[in-house]
Design a protein around this motif. Structure first.
Motif, PDB file in Angstrom:
ATOM      1  N   TRP A 276       0.855  -1.189   0.000  1.00  0.00           N
ATOM      2  CA  TRP A 276       0.000   0.000   0.000  1.00  0.00           C
ATOM      3  C   TRP A 276       0.887   1.234   0.000  1.00  0.00           C
ATOM      4  CZ3 TRP A 276      -0.452   3.924   3.686  1.00  0.00           C
ATOM      5  CH2 TRP A 276       0.270   3.727   4.857  1.00  0.00           C
ATOM      6  N   GLN A 277       0.278   2.355  -0.394  1.00  0.00           N
ATOM      7  CA  GLN A 277       0.992   3.619  -0.342  1.00  0.00           C
ATOM      8  C   GLN A 277       0.018   4.748  -0.045  1.00  0.00           C
ATOM      9  OE1 GLN A 277       1.425   3.881  -5.085  1.00  0.00           O
ATOM     10  NE2 GLN A 277       2.861   5.168  -4.017  1.00  0.00           N
ATOM     11  N   GLN A 278       0.556   5.836   0.468  1.00  0.00           N
ATOM     12  CA  GLN A 278      -0.262   7.002   0.742  1.00  0.00           C
ATOM     13  C   GLN A 278      -0.763   7.573  -0.571  1.00  0.00           C
ATOM     14  OE1 GLN A 278       1.823   9.730   3.301  1.00  0.00           O
ATOM     15  NE2 GLN A 278       2.302   8.133   4.782  1.00  0.00           N
ATOM     16  N   SER A 279      -1.992   8.110  -0.525  1.00  0.00           N
ATOM     17  CA  SER A 279      -2.612   8.637  -1.744  1.00  0.00           C
ATOM     18  C   SER A 279      -3.500   9.814  -1.372  1.00  0.00           C
ATOM     19  CB  SER A 279      -3.431   7.543  -2.420  1.00  0.00           C
ATOM     20  OG  SER A 279      -4.121   8.044  -3.523  1.00  0.00           O
ATOM     21  N   GLY A 280      -3.082  10.998  -1.748  1.00  0.00           N
ATOM     22  CA  GLY A 280      -3.887  12.180  -1.459  1.00  0.00           C
ATOM     23  C   GLY A 280      -3.995  12.433   0.033  1.00  0.00           C
ATOM     24  N   PRO A 281      -4.704  13.485   0.406  1.00  0.00           N
ATOM     25  CA  PRO A 281      -4.848  13.799   1.832  1.00  0.00           C
ATOM     26  C   PRO A 281      -5.738  12.785   2.540  1.00  0.00           C
ATOM     27  CG  PRO A 281      -6.026  15.404   0.474  1.00  0.00           C
ATOM     28  CD  PRO A 281      -5.311  14.478  -0.454  1.00  0.00           C
ATOM     29  N   GLY A 282      -5.172  12.091   3.507  1.00  0.00           N
ATOM     30  CA  GLY A 282      -5.931  11.136   4.309  1.00  0.00           C
ATOM     31  C   GLY A 282      -6.241   9.821   3.636  1.00  0.00           C
ATOM     32  N   GLY A 283      -5.660   9.573   2.467  1.00  0.00           N
ATOM     33  CA  GLY A 283      -5.988   8.363   1.733  1.00  0.00           C
ATOM     34  C   GLY A 283      -4.824   7.403   1.606  1.00  0.00           C
ATOM     35  N   ALA A 284      -5.163   6.173   1.302  1.00  0.00           N
ATOM     36  CA  ALA A 284      -4.181   5.122   1.032  1.00  0.00           C
ATOM     37  C   ALA A 284      -4.684   4.339  -0.170  1.00  0.00           C
ATOM     38  CB  ALA A 284      -4.019   4.208   2.229  1.00  0.00           C
ATOM     39  N   GLU A 285      -3.764   3.697  -0.862  1.00  0.00           N
ATOM     40  CA  GLU A 285      -4.134   2.879  -2.009  1.00  0.00           C
ATOM     41  C   GLU A 285      -3.505   1.504  -1.872  1.00  0.00           C
ATOM     42  OE1 GLU A 285      -3.908   2.842  -6.877  1.00  0.00           O
ATOM     43  OE2 GLU A 285      -3.178   4.581  -5.796  1.00  0.00           O
ATOM     44  N   VAL A 286      -4.323   0.476  -2.007  1.00  0.00           N
ATOM     45  CA  VAL A 286      -3.812  -0.897  -2.031  1.00  0.00           C
ATOM     46  C   VAL A 286      -3.133  -1.077  -3.384  1.00  0.00           C
ATOM     47  CG1 VAL A 286      -4.405  -3.349  -2.011  1.00  0.00           C
ATOM     48  CG2 VAL A 286      -5.616  -1.769  -0.504  1.00  0.00           C
ATOM     49  N   ARG A 287      -1.890  -1.496  -3.371  1.00  0.00           N
ATOM     50  CA  ARG A 287      -1.134  -1.677  -4.605  1.00  0.00           C
ATOM     51  C   ARG A 287      -1.126  -3.133  -5.072  1.00  0.00           C
ATOM     52  NH1 ARG A 287      -1.011   2.332  -7.432  1.00  0.00           N
ATOM     53  NH2 ARG A 287       0.813   1.547  -8.466  1.00  0.00           N
ATOM     54  N   ARG A 288      -1.214  -4.071  -4.134  1.00  0.00           N
ATOM     55  CA  ARG A 288      -1.279  -5.480  -4.511  1.00  0.00           C
ATOM     56  C   ARG A 288      -1.631  -6.322  -3.297  1.00  0.00           C
ATOM     57  NH1 ARG A 288       2.441  -6.909  -7.748  1.00  0.00           N
ATOM     58  NH2 ARG A 288       3.466  -4.950  -7.987  1.00  0.00           N
ATOM     59  N   ILE A 289      -2.312  -7.437  -3.573  1.00  0.00           N
ATOM     60  CA  ILE A 289      -2.553  -8.510  -2.603  1.00  0.00           C
ATOM     61  C   ILE A 289      -2.375  -9.795  -3.400  1.00  0.00           C
ATOM     62  CG2 ILE A 289      -4.200  -9.692  -1.098  1.00  0.00           C
ATOM     63  CD1 ILE A 289      -3.839  -7.049   0.133  1.00  0.00           C
ATOM     64  N   TYR A 290      -1.578 -10.700  -2.877  1.00  0.00           N
ATOM     65  CA  TYR A 290      -1.348 -11.962  -3.579  1.00  0.00           C
ATOM     66  C   TYR A 290      -1.039 -13.043  -2.557  1.00  0.00           C
ATOM     67  CZ  TYR A 290       0.913 -15.524  -6.476  1.00  0.00           C
ATOM     68  OH  TYR A 290       1.258 -16.698  -7.088  1.00  0.00           O
ATOM     69  N   VAL A 291      -1.614 -14.215  -2.770  1.00  0.00           N
ATOM     70  CA  VAL A 291      -1.336 -15.407  -1.968  1.00  0.00           C
ATOM     71  C   VAL A 291      -0.968 -16.523  -2.940  1.00  0.00           C
ATOM     72  CG1 VAL A 291      -2.306 -17.105  -0.357  1.00  0.00           C
ATOM     73  CG2 VAL A 291      -2.953 -14.690  -0.157  1.00  0.00           C
ATOM     74  N   ARG A 292       0.113 -17.218  -2.641  1.00  0.00           N
ATOM     75  CA  ARG A 292       0.507 -18.341  -3.505  1.00  0.00           C
ATOM     76  C   ARG A 292      -0.654 -19.337  -3.601  1.00  0.00           C
ATOM     77  NH1 ARG A 292       5.757 -18.567  -5.056  1.00  0.00           N
ATOM     78  NH2 ARG A 292       7.280 -17.352  -3.857  1.00  0.00           N
ATOM     79  N   PRO A 293      -0.872 -19.918  -4.795  1.00  0.00           N
ATOM     80  CA  PRO A 293      -2.022 -20.804  -5.009  1.00  0.00           C
ATOM     81  C   PRO A 293      -2.148 -21.934  -3.989  1.00  0.00           C
ATOM     82  CG  PRO A 293      -1.009 -20.259  -7.109  1.00  0.00           C
ATOM     83  CD  PRO A 293      -0.117 -19.681  -6.030  1.00  0.00           C
ATOM     84  N   ALA A 294      -1.056 -22.536  -3.572  1.00  0.00           N
ATOM     85  CA  ALA A 294      -1.126 -23.659  -2.628  1.00  0.00           C
ATOM     86  C   ALA A 294      -1.667 -23.257  -1.256  1.00  0.00           C
ATOM     87  CB  ALA A 294       0.261 -24.292  -2.461  1.00  0.00           C
ATOM     88  N   PHE A 295      -1.715 -21.954  -0.974  1.00  0.00           N
ATOM     89  CA  PHE A 295      -2.152 -21.480   0.342  1.00  0.00           C
ATOM     90  C   PHE A 295      -3.491 -20.751   0.287  1.00  0.00           C
ATOM     91  CE2 PHE A 295       2.342 -22.149   0.647  1.00  0.00           C
ATOM     92  CZ  PHE A 295       2.510 -22.700   1.910  1.00  0.00           C
ATOM     93  N   ARG A 296      -4.143 -20.770  -0.847  1.00  0.00           N
ATOM     94  CA  ARG A 296      -5.430 -20.083  -0.980  1.00  0.00           C
ATOM     95  C   ARG A 296      -6.552 -20.856  -0.304  1.00  0.00           C
ATOM     96  NH1 ARG A 296      -4.456 -18.220  -7.203  1.00  0.00           N
ATOM     97  NH2 ARG A 296      -2.736 -16.819  -6.683  1.00  0.00           N
ATOM     98  N   GLY A 297      -7.635 -20.139  -0.035  1.00  0.00           N
ATOM     99  CA  GLY A 297      -8.808 -20.757   0.581  1.00  0.00           C
ATOM    100  C   GLY A 297      -8.689 -20.893   2.089  1.00  0.00           C
ATOM    101  N   ARG A 298      -7.725 -20.228   2.696  1.00  0.00           N
ATOM    102  CA  ARG A 298      -7.506 -20.315   4.148  1.00  0.00           C
ATOM    103  C   ARG A 298      -7.724 -18.976   4.850  1.00  0.00           C
ATOM    104  NH1 ARG A 298      -1.884 -23.850   4.126  1.00  0.00           N
ATOM    105  NH2 ARG A 298      -2.531 -25.271   2.486  1.00  0.00           N
TER     106      ARG A 298
END
Length: 144
Positions: free
Chosen positions: A58-80
């Motif tokens: 994530w990174q700061q974005s504008g006044p008082g804001g944040a932006e999610v830049r990425r979320i990733y989970v390796r396939p073998a660990f998904r669904g948990r």
């Protein structure tokens, strides 16, 4: 899962981002530029048994804001529920930095990711052409 803040040049972070970009490319998604670490982005790595298995940024974005830049989970660990843990970690970090609004943008074909964010309280705020959607969430205030 242990979630750690990692420097932008961390090798496990780079491996996770490369895996995410490879998966996006194989599914026909846009990957943009190859991973370029940024000092203004905070990177979180989820670790299980000493191995990085998830990443969020994530990174700061504008006044008082944040932006999610990425979320990733390796396939073998998904669904948990690990992606949700990563989302919560990003939200906690953004709030601690005084950023009560958080935003993100996704490709509209990422149905599972859209469902995940909606179930985490994000609301769709716009559609950018036929392929991109934007979401945002007002984060609750931290109790001191």
């Amino acid at each position: 899962m242990l979630i750690e803040i990692r420097p932008s040049l961390d090798p496990e972070l780079a491996a996770l981002v490369t895996a995410q970009q490879r998966e996006l490319a194989e599914s026909g998604g846009s990957v943009g530029r190859l991973f370029e670490p940024h000092d203004d982005v905070e990177y979180l790595v989820g670790v299980v048994n000493g191995r990085g298995i998830a990443v969020a940024a994530w990174q700061q974005s504008g006044p008082g804001g944040a932006e999610v830049r990425r979320i990733y989970v390796r396939p073998a660990f998904r669904g948990r529920g690990l992606a949700r843990q990563m989302i919560v970690a990003v939200e906690e970090e953004a709030l601690a930095a005084g950023r009560p609004w958080i935003r993100l943008e996704l490709e509209s074909r990422q149905i599972a990711a859209i469902a995940l964010y909606q179930s985490a309280g994000y609301r769709q705020v716009s559609v950018d052409g036929p392929s991109r959607v934007r979401f945002e969430k007002r984060l609750p205030a931290l109790v001191q």
